[in-house]
Design a protein around this motif. Structure first.
Motif, PDB file in Angstrom:
ATOM      1  N   ILE A 195       0.820  -1.192   0.000  1.00 44.04           N
ATOM      2  CA  ILE A 195       0.000   0.000   0.000  1.00 44.04           C
ATOM      3  C   ILE A 195       0.865   1.256   0.000  1.00 44.04           C
ATOM      4  O   ILE A 195       0.632   2.199  -0.753  1.00 44.04           O
ATOM      5  CB  ILE A 195      -0.947  -0.021   1.208  1.00 44.04           C
ATOM      6  N   GLU A 199       1.819   4.462  -2.912  1.00 48.07           N
ATOM      7  CA  GLU A 199       1.777   5.896  -2.636  1.00 48.07           C
ATOM      8  C   GLU A 199       3.116   6.584  -2.831  1.00 48.07           C
ATOM      9  O   GLU A 199       3.260   7.758  -2.498  1.00 48.07           O
ATOM     10  CB  GLU A 199       1.319   6.129  -1.198  1.00 48.07           C
ATOM     11  N   VAL A 216       0.693   8.760  -7.693  1.00 51.80           N
ATOM     12  CA  VAL A 216       0.408   9.832  -6.753  1.00 51.80           C
ATOM     13  C   VAL A 216       1.044  11.145  -7.212  1.00 51.80           C
ATOM     14  O   VAL A 216       0.477  12.227  -7.030  1.00 51.80           O
ATOM     15  CB  VAL A 216       0.880   9.443  -5.336  1.00 51.80           C
ATOM     16  N   ALA A 236      -6.685   9.775  -7.737  1.00 52.48           N
ATOM     17  CA  ALA A 236      -6.619   9.375  -6.338  1.00 52.48           C
ATOM     18  C   ALA A 236      -7.515   8.170  -6.080  1.00 52.48           C
ATOM     19  O   ALA A 236      -7.147   7.244  -5.352  1.00 52.48           O
ATOM     20  CB  ALA A 236      -7.019  10.537  -5.430  1.00 52.48           C
ATOM     21  N   LEU A 237      -8.671   8.165  -6.712  1.00 50.71           N
ATOM     22  CA  LEU A 237      -9.577   7.040  -6.513  1.00 50.71           C
ATOM     23  C   LEU A 237      -9.014   5.750  -7.113  1.00 50.71           C
ATOM     24  O   LEU A 237      -9.230   4.663  -6.566  1.00 50.71           O
ATOM     25  CB  LEU A 237     -10.960   7.351  -7.113  1.00 50.71           C
ATOM     26  N   VAL A 239      -5.863   5.044  -7.103  1.00 56.40           N
ATOM     27  CA  VAL A 239      -4.914   4.598  -6.084  1.00 56.40           C
ATOM     28  C   VAL A 239      -5.649   3.892  -4.950  1.00 56.40           C
ATOM     29  O   VAL A 239      -5.239   2.819  -4.485  1.00 56.40           O
ATOM     30  CB  VAL A 239      -4.105   5.790  -5.529  1.00 56.40           C
ATOM     31  N   LEU A 240      -6.766   4.482  -4.532  1.00 55.30           N
ATOM     32  CA  LEU A 240      -7.550   3.879  -3.447  1.00 55.30           C
ATOM     33  C   LEU A 240      -8.019   2.481  -3.823  1.00 55.30           C
ATOM     34  O   LEU A 240      -7.890   1.520  -3.056  1.00 55.30           O
ATOM     35  CB  LEU A 240      -8.756   4.760  -3.122  1.00 55.30           C
ATOM     36  N   SER A 243      -5.212   0.071  -3.720  1.00 51.74           N
ATOM     37  CA  SER A 243      -4.813  -0.237  -2.343  1.00 51.74           C
ATOM     38  C   SER A 243      -5.770  -1.234  -1.726  1.00 51.74           C
ATOM     39  O   SER A 243      -5.350  -2.217  -1.106  1.00 51.74           O
ATOM     40  CB  SER A 243      -4.807   1.020  -1.472  1.00 51.74           C
ATOM     41  N   LEU A 244      -7.069  -0.960  -1.891  1.00 51.62           N
ATOM     42  CA  LEU A 244      -8.057  -1.841  -1.287  1.00 51.62           C
ATOM     43  C   LEU A 244      -7.980  -3.238  -1.901  1.00 51.62           C
ATOM     44  O   LEU A 244      -8.054  -4.245  -1.195  1.00 51.62           O
ATOM     45  CB  LEU A 244      -9.466  -1.265  -1.462  1.00 51.62           C
TER      46      LEU A 244
ATOM     47  N   PRO B 114      -5.001   5.964   1.041  1.00 45.71           N
ATOM     48  CA  PRO B 114      -3.938   6.869   0.612  1.00 45.71           C
ATOM     49  C   PRO B 114      -4.260   8.311   1.004  1.00 45.71           C
ATOM     50  O   PRO B 114      -5.426   8.714   0.965  1.00 45.71           O
ATOM     51  CB  PRO B 114      -3.932   6.722  -0.901  1.00 45.71           C
ATOM     52  N   VAL B 116      -3.638  11.000  -0.538  1.00 49.02           N
ATOM     53  CA  VAL B 116      -4.209  11.799  -1.633  1.00 49.02           C
ATOM     54  C   VAL B 116      -5.707  11.698  -1.682  1.00 49.02           C
ATOM     55  O   VAL B 116      -6.398  12.669  -1.967  1.00 49.02           O
ATOM     56  CB  VAL B 116      -3.763  11.345  -3.027  1.00 49.02           C
ATOM     57  N   VAL B 117      -6.209  10.494  -1.468  1.00 47.25           N
ATOM     58  CA  VAL B 117      -7.643  10.285  -1.586  1.00 47.25           C
ATOM     59  C   VAL B 117      -8.371  11.198  -0.612  1.00 47.25           C
ATOM     60  O   VAL B 117      -9.461  11.699  -0.895  1.00 47.25           O
ATOM     61  CB  VAL B 117      -7.996   8.813  -1.297  1.00 47.25           C
TER      62      VAL B 117
END
Lengths: 259, 267
Positions: A195, A199, A216, A236-237, A239-240, A243-244, B114, B116-117
């Motif tokens: 994770i 980032e 990022v 950003a979403l 990346v989210l 990560s999830l 993160p 950023v989110v």
């Protein structure tokens, strides 16, 4: 907590999908059509695939070395964990002093009679990548190392001694006694590091600016230089989501393996 | 056997060099005079020591202000995270309440979010709320980021203080509060202090959120990041060193607790 986590998340989702007149996928399309986005995706994936195995190998080696009770163990431990508290921006700047054109690495090469090399030039993506991997390896291996050492302390020495009495060599002991018992610690470290590697940002900013885009970094770019928070949120979403996916994927794997 | 010991020593020294050498080089670069730094090849030993660059750097606009902002944000974050996190950690360690496991998973998940989110939408919310570009905004974000670790670390610390002693104190007629203050608090204090230092460093190092949430009241890392492209190399090196120094002090302070912090909290 709800205020600081859920609200921005919902607002973020909204911002990524709404335009001046109602819902739109324009921002997402713009993100997908941007060449930098795909390059950033590829670079981020490459970084994770190369960095994490290297990092775990190094961290486990470091922990095994320390387990041998070397001289000055306290001093070694102190130096090995300093990067734990170093920010990625600072780490990037530190390695910049080494890799920059007239930096320390080229000075040493020059001293050895080798022609200096433009390590961080956009013309040399391979060495640019190498520099980022090294800087990240330097900065973030400490975290894995500390988790692994903490895990090793939980392994009773008796097990190892028993294996030794039964004739297991050092390698066999590491492979069959120590590593299996480290599994929980390694799994936690793996989730955390994947994770955090997603980032990765300031290291690359300091070393290569936008010559080596990462996800990022692109968010920062869109928000700050291109003044487009909507596209920034869309990235950003992504990346989210990654990560999830990584976190849940690992959790599933662990459960599956535990049975 | 002896050959193996030599190899182990060698391995340790190699790793220490890898970890330590960059720190030496950045310090060297920061305290080398501008002329010597422009020369090539660079000297690897401190031959042209000078505090000039450091001096100029510290006098540049934004640096001292950035440091003060970083300090304000860091200290407020520590105060807020400790105030909210310690009771949370105590509850997690002592009481088996409903949904405790779920709570712990949520804690871990928030770590996975993160920055950023959160920051980009938060910037929007803070603009609407009139909080944008204030140290409060950054403090709030950093508190949210630090809170899960504070709770988990203090939970581990409290779990290490024996319940029996606490109960014994209550049996002898102490209130729950008195038992907490007299018995638990003194034993837990060093661990809580370690958590606080950890929070401070998290806040000191965080750069992306702070960059996005502020324009004029930037923290030091955000300021260094924003001026990265325009500053001469010498300045970047000094900036790097100034950002690293707290790390060295921090590790010296909490070295004893590092293993506990990660060992028991994450199992």
């Amino acid at each position: 907590m709800t205020l600081l986590f859920l609200w921005p998340l919902v607002t973020g989702l909204a911002a990524a999908f709404t335009g001046a007149d109602g819902p739109t996928t324009a921002h997402v399309r713009r993100m997908i059509e941007d060449a930098y986005f795909w390059e950033a995706m590829r670079n981020t994936a490459l970084l994770i695939v190369v960095l994490i195995p290297l990092q775990f190998a190094l961290a486990i080696t470091m922990a095994l070395l320390l387990r041998q009770n070397p001289r000055f163990a306290g001093l070694h431990f102190y130096v090995w964990v300093i990067p734990l508290a170093v920010s990625d921006l600072a780490a990037g700047l530190i390695w910049l002093s080494i890799f920059t054109d007239r930096g320390y690495l080229n000075s040493v090469l020059d001293g050895l009679g080798i022609t200096p090399y433009a390590w961080l030039s956009y013309e040399n993506p391979a060495t640019m990548f190498l520099a980022i991997v090294l800087a990240e390896l330097w900065r973030s291996t400490s975290l894995v190392f500390v988790i692994v050492v903490a895990g090793m302390q939980g392994i009773p020495r008796d097990y190892e001694e028993a294996a030794e009495v039964l004739g297991a060599g050092y390698r066999a002991r590491v492979r069959h006694v120590i590593l299996p018992q480290l599994r929980p610690s390694l799994q936690v470290a793996l989730i955390l590091r994947t994770i955090l590697a997603l980032e990765t940002f300031a290291v690359a900013q300091a070393l290569t600016a936008r010559s080596f885009p990462l996800l990022v970094g692109e968010t920062y770019q869109w928000y700050y230089f291109l003044q487009n928070p909507n596209v920034a949120t869309a990235i950003a979403l992504v990346v989210l989501l990654l990560s999830l996916t990584a976190a849940f994927g690992y959790l599933r794997l662990m459960r599956g393996a535990a049975r | 056997m002896t050959r193996r010991r030599v190899l182990v020593q060698l391995g340790c020294v190699l790793v220490t060099l890898f970890m330590g050498l960059p720190l030496y080089l950045i310090a060297l670069a920061s305290f080398t005079s501008r002329d010597a730094l422009n020369a090539f090849p660079l000297p690897l030993l401190p031959t042209a020591v000078s505090g000039d660059t450091m001096n100029t750097f510290l006098r540049t606009t934004g640096i001292v202000g950035g440091m003060l902002n970083s300090l304000t944000v860091g200290l407020s974050t520590v105060a807020l995270a400790t105030l909210l996190g310690v009771p949370g950690g105590y509850a997690l360690a002592r009481f088996a309440f409903r949904g405790r496991d779920a709570y712990q998973v949520v804690m871990l998940l928030t770590r996975a979010l993160p920055i950023v989110v959160l920051s980009v939408p938060l910037a929007k919310i803070f603009i609407d709320a009139g909080l944008y570009d204030t140290t409060y905004a950054v403090t709030l974000l950093h508190t949210a980021l630090a809170l899960p670790s504070t709770i988990l670390i203090t939970a581990a610390v409290f779990a290490g203080v024996s319940v029996e002693q606490e109960e014994a104190a209550m049996v002898f007629g102490a209130h729950r509060w008195a038992a907490f203050l007299r018995i638990v608090a003194p034993q837990a204090l060093p661990g809580i202090a370690a958590a606080a230092v950890f929070t401070f460093v998290t806040s000191w190092n965080e750069v992306l959120g702070a960059s996005i949430l502020t324009l004029n009241r930037r923290t030091l890392p955000a300021h260094v990041l924003a001026t990265l492209a325009d500053s001469p190399l010498a300045f970047r090196f000094v900036g790097g060193l100034v950002l690293v120094l707290p790390a060295i002090v921090f590790i010296a302070l909490v070295r004893r607790y590092l293993l506990n912090m990660w060992g028991t909290t994450l199992r």
